[in-house]
Design an enzyme around this catalytic site. Sequence first.
Site, PDB file in Angstrom:
ATOM      1  N   GLN A  48      36.214 -63.667  25.336  1.00  0.00           N
ATOM      2  CA  GLN A  48      37.560 -63.860  25.899  1.00  0.00           C
ATOM      3  C   GLN A  48      38.555 -62.828  25.357  1.00  0.00           C
ATOM      4  OE1 GLN A  48      38.792 -65.498  28.365  1.00  0.00           O
ATOM      5  NE2 GLN A  48      36.862 -66.490  28.878  1.00  0.00           N
ATOM      6  N   SER A  49      38.061 -61.682  24.949  1.00  0.00           N
ATOM      7  CA  SER A  49      38.919 -60.649  24.366  1.00  0.00           C
ATOM      8  C   SER A  49      40.057 -60.236  25.313  1.00  0.00           C
ATOM      9  CB  SER A  49      38.056 -59.433  24.030  1.00  0.00           C
ATOM     10  OG  SER A  49      38.869 -58.303  23.786  1.00  0.00           O
TER      11      SER A  49
END
Length: 325
Positions: free
Chosen positions: A70-71
């Site tokens: 989920q960067s």
Amino acid sequence: MRSKLNLANLPTKIIKAEKLSNELGRNIYIKRDDQTGSEISGNKIRKLEYSLKEAAERGATTIITTGGIQSNHCRATTAAATILGLKVVLLLRISESPKTEGNFFLNKIFGAEIRYCTPDEYKISRNEIMMSIAQEKEEMGEICYVIPEGASNGIGSLGYFNAMEEIIQQEREMGIRFDTVVVAVGSGGTYSGLSLANKYYNLKKRVIGFAVCDTSEYFIERIDTINKEAIPLTGKKIEISKEEIEINDKYTGIGYALSTPEELEFIKKIAVSEAVILDPVYTAKAMYGLYNEIKSDNLKSSDNILFIHTGGLFGLFPKQDQFSF
Ligand SMILES: *Cc1c(COP(=O)(O)O)cnc(C)c1O
């Protein structure tokens, strides 16, 4: 100072968190770096304005970078590279087969080329893996530019050196002096740039970083390394020691990207009182830390506090089932 691209919507607004200020008896302001854009939103784009400028100068055709599934950084890099007509390869850390949601979903929409690695590979050899991807791509005729996790290196740090200059300008316009600046710390580049400008301009602000993982010691070392890399790129003479780096690691909670019920309740509290949505991975932990430190009377001399909202909204949606209403 190195030059940068203009990709972000700058300057970002500073608003006063009225109800929170009343509750805590301090003036709490929020700098809306969550509003640097939509696809490119958040703090990473300030760093990328410098890194991608360097990439362009080197004639890069492919950008390679890395982060968690989920960067925010990977999503912002993909969007920014797309604007510049560059290809992207993302090396994403996964422990199980990922759901197509949040930032990861957006990366898919952008058509980024995605490679995966395990948490152990990420920890030990992410940079080596990116180098081998670069080699593979260069054999196919691409010119690669590798950006480390969070764009937290010397060149990326300049983005928040520049942000602090923006804050100085806004202080003049608003007729306020922020005695304390608060930010979440995940890979250290944001803190690095803020602290360097604080030192260079002799602002004497207390810059407090709230770690979202790891320990204070870890981040002090890491930020010190980034600072040393960044200083020559500023073209300025700056001397800063490790003792001047203030990291609070009491609010990492149950670990990186994991949320406690209290943190999620706090997201609701701030949404209801300020109409500001914090993200669960970074800004909720940092503001929850700030809130609790003030409540327990640990920040006695901080009267005008600037909290930098570094973004992360897309990372909230994969957490929706963990909220109770
Ligand atoms: C990456 C990130 C941070 C942390 O910034 P670093 O420069 O990596 O320390 C804070 N907030 C959000 C939303 C982020 O994506």
